[in-house]
Design a protein around this motif. Structure first.
Motif, PDB file in Angstrom:
ATOM      1  N   MET A   1      10.406   5.066 -22.234  1.00 30.43           N
ATOM      2  CA  MET A   1       9.151   4.326 -22.422  1.00 30.43           C
ATOM      3  C   MET A   1       9.131   3.190 -21.424  1.00 30.43           C
ATOM      4  N   ILE A   2       8.547   3.436 -20.252  1.00 27.38           N
ATOM      5  CA  ILE A   2       8.714   2.471 -19.160  1.00 27.38           C
ATOM      6  C   ILE A   2       7.432   1.733 -18.793  1.00 27.38           C
ATOM      7  N   GLU A   3       7.665   0.563 -18.204  1.00 26.73           N
ATOM      8  CA  GLU A   3       6.576  -0.208 -17.607  1.00 26.73           C
ATOM      9  C   GLU A   3       6.661   0.054 -16.113  1.00 26.73           C
TER      10      GLU A   3
ATOM     11  N   ARG B   1       2.160  -0.256 -18.835  1.00 30.42           N
ATOM     12  CA  ARG B   1       3.159   0.567 -19.511  1.00 30.42           C
ATOM     13  C   ARG B   1       2.620   1.971 -19.692  1.00 30.42           C
ATOM     14  N   LEU B   2       3.446   2.956 -19.356  1.00 33.59           N
ATOM     15  CA  LEU B   2       3.017   4.343 -19.488  1.00 33.59           C
ATOM     16  C   LEU B   2       2.670   4.670 -20.940  1.00 33.59           C
ATOM     17  N   THR B   3       3.405   4.039 -21.855  1.00 33.56           N
ATOM     18  CA  THR B   3       3.150   4.320 -23.268  1.00 33.56           C
ATOM     19  C   THR B   3       1.766   3.816 -23.678  1.00 33.56           C
TER      20      THR B   3
ATOM     21  N   GLY C   1       0.792  -1.230   0.000  1.00 32.09           N
ATOM     22  CA  GLY C   1       0.000   0.000   0.000  1.00 32.09           C
ATOM     23  C   GLY C   1       0.824   1.279   0.000  1.00 32.09           C
ATOM     24  N   ARG C   2       2.086   1.180  -0.378  1.00 30.25           N
ATOM     25  CA  ARG C   2       2.970   2.362  -0.464  1.00 30.25           C
ATOM     26  C   ARG C   2       3.070   3.116   0.857  1.00 30.25           C
ATOM     27  N   ALA C   3       2.918   4.459   0.817  1.00 26.20           N
ATOM     28  CA  ALA C   3       3.259   5.262   1.999  1.00 26.20           C
ATOM     29  C   ALA C   3       2.273   5.048   3.153  1.00 26.20           C
TER      30      ALA C   3
ATOM     31  N   LEU D   1       7.367  12.946 -13.101  1.00 35.32           N
ATOM     32  CA  LEU D   1       8.447  12.668 -12.143  1.00 35.32           C
ATOM     33  C   LEU D   1       8.272  11.334 -11.441  1.00 35.32           C
ATOM     34  N   GLY D   2       7.031  10.932 -11.272  1.00 35.78           N
ATOM     35  CA  GLY D   2       6.778   9.692 -10.542  1.00 35.78           C
ATOM     36  C   GLY D   2       6.893   9.851  -9.041  1.00 35.78           C
ATOM     37  N   SER D   3       8.115  10.075  -8.565  1.00 35.17           N
ATOM     38  CA  SER D   3       8.397   9.908  -7.132  1.00 35.17           C
ATOM     39  C   SER D   3       7.648  10.843  -6.191  1.00 35.17           C
TER      40      SER D   3
ATOM     41  N   GLN E   1      -2.810   7.890  -1.801  1.00 38.46           N
ATOM     42  CA  GLN E   1      -2.814   7.720  -3.252  1.00 38.46           C
ATOM     43  C   GLN E   1      -3.422   8.969  -3.875  1.00 38.46           C
ATOM     44  N   ALA E   2      -2.683   9.604  -4.753  1.00 36.34           N
ATOM     45  CA  ALA E   2      -3.160  10.805  -5.430  1.00 36.34           C
ATOM     46  C   ALA E   2      -2.228  11.087  -6.592  1.00 36.34           C
ATOM     47  N   GLY E   3      -2.736  11.800  -7.574  1.00 38.26           N
ATOM     48  CA  GLY E   3      -1.894  12.266  -8.665  1.00 38.26           C
ATOM     49  C   GLY E   3      -1.817  13.773  -8.574  1.00 38.26           C
TER      50      GLY E   3
ATOM     51  N   PRO F   1      12.692   7.900 -15.763  1.00 32.44           N
ATOM     52  CA  PRO F   1      12.729   6.433 -15.750  1.00 32.44           C
ATOM     53  C   PRO F   1      13.009   5.972 -14.330  1.00 32.44           C
ATOM     54  N   SER F   2      11.932   5.922 -13.539  1.00 27.85           N
ATOM     55  CA  SER F   2      12.095   5.861 -12.082  1.00 27.85           C
ATOM     56  C   SER F   2      12.518   4.506 -11.559  1.00 27.85           C
ATOM     57  N   ASN F   3      12.249   3.421 -12.296  1.00 27.78           N
ATOM     58  CA  ASN F   3      12.495   2.116 -11.683  1.00 27.78           C
ATOM     59  C   ASN F   3      13.660   1.339 -12.289  1.00 27.78           C
TER      60      ASN F   3
ATOM     61  N   ALA G   1       3.206  13.959 -10.520  1.00 26.19           N
ATOM     62  CA  ALA G   1       3.835  13.139  -9.489  1.00 26.19           C
ATOM     63  C   ALA G   1       2.770  12.381  -8.715  1.00 26.19           C
ATOM     64  N   SER G   2       3.203  11.338  -7.996  1.00 25.30           N
ATOM     65  CA  SER G   2       2.292  10.547  -7.170  1.00 25.30           C
ATOM     66  C   SER G   2       2.276  11.099  -5.753  1.00 25.30           C
ATOM     67  N   GLY G   3       1.134  10.931  -5.074  1.00 25.57           N
ATOM     68  CA  GLY G   3       1.020  11.391  -3.685  1.00 25.57           C
ATOM     69  C   GLY G   3       1.546  10.391  -2.681  1.00 25.57           C
ATOM     70  N   ASP G   4       1.587   9.097  -3.078  1.00 31.59           N
ATOM     71  CA  ASP G   4       1.880   8.068  -2.071  1.00 31.59           C
ATOM     72  C   ASP G   4       3.253   7.424  -2.259  1.00 31.59           C
ATOM     73  N   LYS G   5       4.138   8.123  -2.951  1.00 32.86           N
ATOM     74  CA  LYS G   5       5.523   7.634  -3.024  1.00 32.86           C
ATOM     75  C   LYS G   5       6.361   8.465  -2.036  1.00 32.86           C
ATOM     76  N   LEU G   6       7.361   9.189  -2.534  1.00 34.26           N
ATOM     77  CA  LEU G   6       8.246   9.881  -1.585  1.00 34.26           C
ATOM     78  C   LEU G   6       7.579  11.057  -0.865  1.00 34.26           C
TER      79      LEU G   6
END
Ligand SMILES: *Cc1c(COP(=O)(O)O)cnc(C)c1O
Length: 438
Positions: free
Chosen positions: A168-170, A176-178, A87-89, A250-252, A290-292, A218-220, A280-285
């Protein structure tokens, strides 16, 4: 002498439903789940597996230990801070309180002073803009993927999205984002190669059909060696000259640079370098729900907010409340775990190791959740036999350890201090159950 069929002694459903403890559990669990428990225990009594006179007690006991949902709280002993499977953060106490306060009726879209309707989530937006003053405006949606879909739909549907092949990442679970961007009806204009993309690749691709240029962190994963990507300021100049919006995913979720993660991009730097829109995501760093997050120019954020799709991806009041509390409140757990004091971690690990009679070994934690790939967070772990991992997962509380090299490793980085005793007890029970202890 007449034999009474013992099955006739099984308490009836209406009798069981009327027990004070059962009536009390109705608030929490609801009738349907309670009737399921009752039926199950009556059936067991009918099959002779439970004496009829014990049914009432068994119903009360079972209801007492029935959680409200099937989600089990887990102690995260993996050392991976943003663990997507967990569940991330984890939310801060302030965010938890904010969520609880928002569960009833709240003024999420109402101005109490005038009684008129107000902009939804205005306080959360203000908090975001205070945390990231480089942005002119902000919009919160369901998650990072929804933010990307909204941006590509609004800016590039039936047109082209220019994107480097190196980005172009999964992002996990086969997504996949693409594919996500292509699903909006935008056409991907792939440029460059996996390892190298140059400014002239962008310049050659941008034309009248370009809806936006997307730059994805390319975050991962990491590409090393003979590589080249175009720095944001250079791309900004090109995009401004050609009047094409520059979107940076940004992702993180870092809003400002973190010295511990020098290679991790952040919203303030990206905006200062000329990004028109940052995702960016709300529930990563960031350490929130969970939010965008969409941050950028007033013009673009306004366009996105007015797009019909914005209504389909809008954030709910609980997420808005948790996000605001995360932004204005105390340092969230994710940030505390990332910056854990090594000596304190050392002392806690030694204490656990001594209590359970196991060795301490060096162990690197990770940011996880697709953040800071390959960046080790040096720390320690208590090493147990591999078989302890399953016993720990199935224990109460459930504990998730890292299984590595034939051992079960417990890293305390992501365990709050207050849970140390519960963890110690859980480890002792797990070791007893696998027979390394009597
Ligand atoms: C995680 C991530 C996403 C997806 O964000 P969610 O909040 O999980 O939907 C998109 N882009 C990048 C670069 C990511 O790292």
């Amino acid at each position: 002498m007449t034999d009474v069929d013992p099955r006739r002694l099984i308490p009836r459903t209406d009798h069981l439903m009327a027990l004070p403890e059962v009536a009390a559990a109705r608030e929490r669990l609801g009738d349907t789940r309670i009737r399921t428990v009752i039926r199950d225990l009556q059936d067991r009594a009918r099959r002779g597996e439970l004496p009829p006179e014990q049914v009432s007690r068994a119903v009360v006991d079972r209801l007492g230990s029935t959680p409200s949902t099937s989600l089990h709280p887990v102690l995260n002993a993996t050392g991976v801070i943003v663990h997507t499977n967990l569940g991330r953060a984890p939310l801060s106490e302030a965010a938890v309180a904010a969520v609880a306060a928002a569960t009833g009726y709240v003024d999420v879209e109402l101005d109490l002073a005038t009684g008129a309707r107000s902009r939804r989530g205005a306080a959360t937006r203000d908090a975001l803009l205070r945390s990231c003053p480089a942005a002119q405006d902000a919009l919160v949606v369901n998650n990072g993927a929804a933010a990307l879909v909204l941006a590509t739909t609004a800016l590039a549907r039936d047109r082209e999205v220019v994107i480097s092949r190196g980005e172009m990442i999964e992002i996990g679970a086969g997504f996949r984002l693409t594919d996500l961007m292509a699903s909006t009806g935008a056409r991907l204009r792939e440029i460059g190669t996996t390892n190298r993309t140059h400014l002239h690749d962008y310049a050659d691709a941008i034309d009248d059909d370009t809806g936006c240029v997307v730059k994805v962190h390319p975050s991962n994963f990491r590409v090393e060696g003979f590589t080249s990507a175009v720095p944001l300021p250079d791309l900004h100049h090109l995009c401004r000259e050609r009047r094409v919006p520059l979107v940076v995913d940004l992702g993180s979720g870092l809003l400002a640079p973190d010295p511990l993660l020098p290679d991790e991009p952040d919203a303030a730097t990206a905006l200062a370098a000329g990004a028109d829109l940052v995702i960016a995501s709300g529930d990563k760093l960031l350490g929130g729900p969970q939010a965008g997050l969409l941050l950028g120019t007033a013009e673009l954020i306004g366009r996105l907010a007015r797009h019909p799709l914005a209504r389909a991806v809008r954030a709910d009041k609980l997420a808005l409340a948790a996000l605001e509390a995360t932004l204005i409140g105390p340092i969230p757990p994710v940030t505390r775990f990332l910056h854990a004091d090594p000596e304190h971690l050392h002392r806690r690990t030694d204490r656990l190791a001594a209590a359970v009679g196991a060795p301490v070994v060096p162990h690197d934690g990770r940011v996880g959740g697709g953040g800071a790939p390959g960046v080790p967070l040096p720390g320690l772990a208590v090493r147990l036999p591999e078989a302890a991992a399953k016993a720990l997962r199935l224990g109460d509380p459930a504990v998730l350890a890292r299984v590595h090299d034939g051992a079960c490793l417990l890293d305390l980085r992501c365990i709050p201090d207050a849970d140390d005793d519960r963890l110690t007890d859980a480890v002792q029970r797990a070791l007893t159950s696998i027979g390394t202890r009597d």
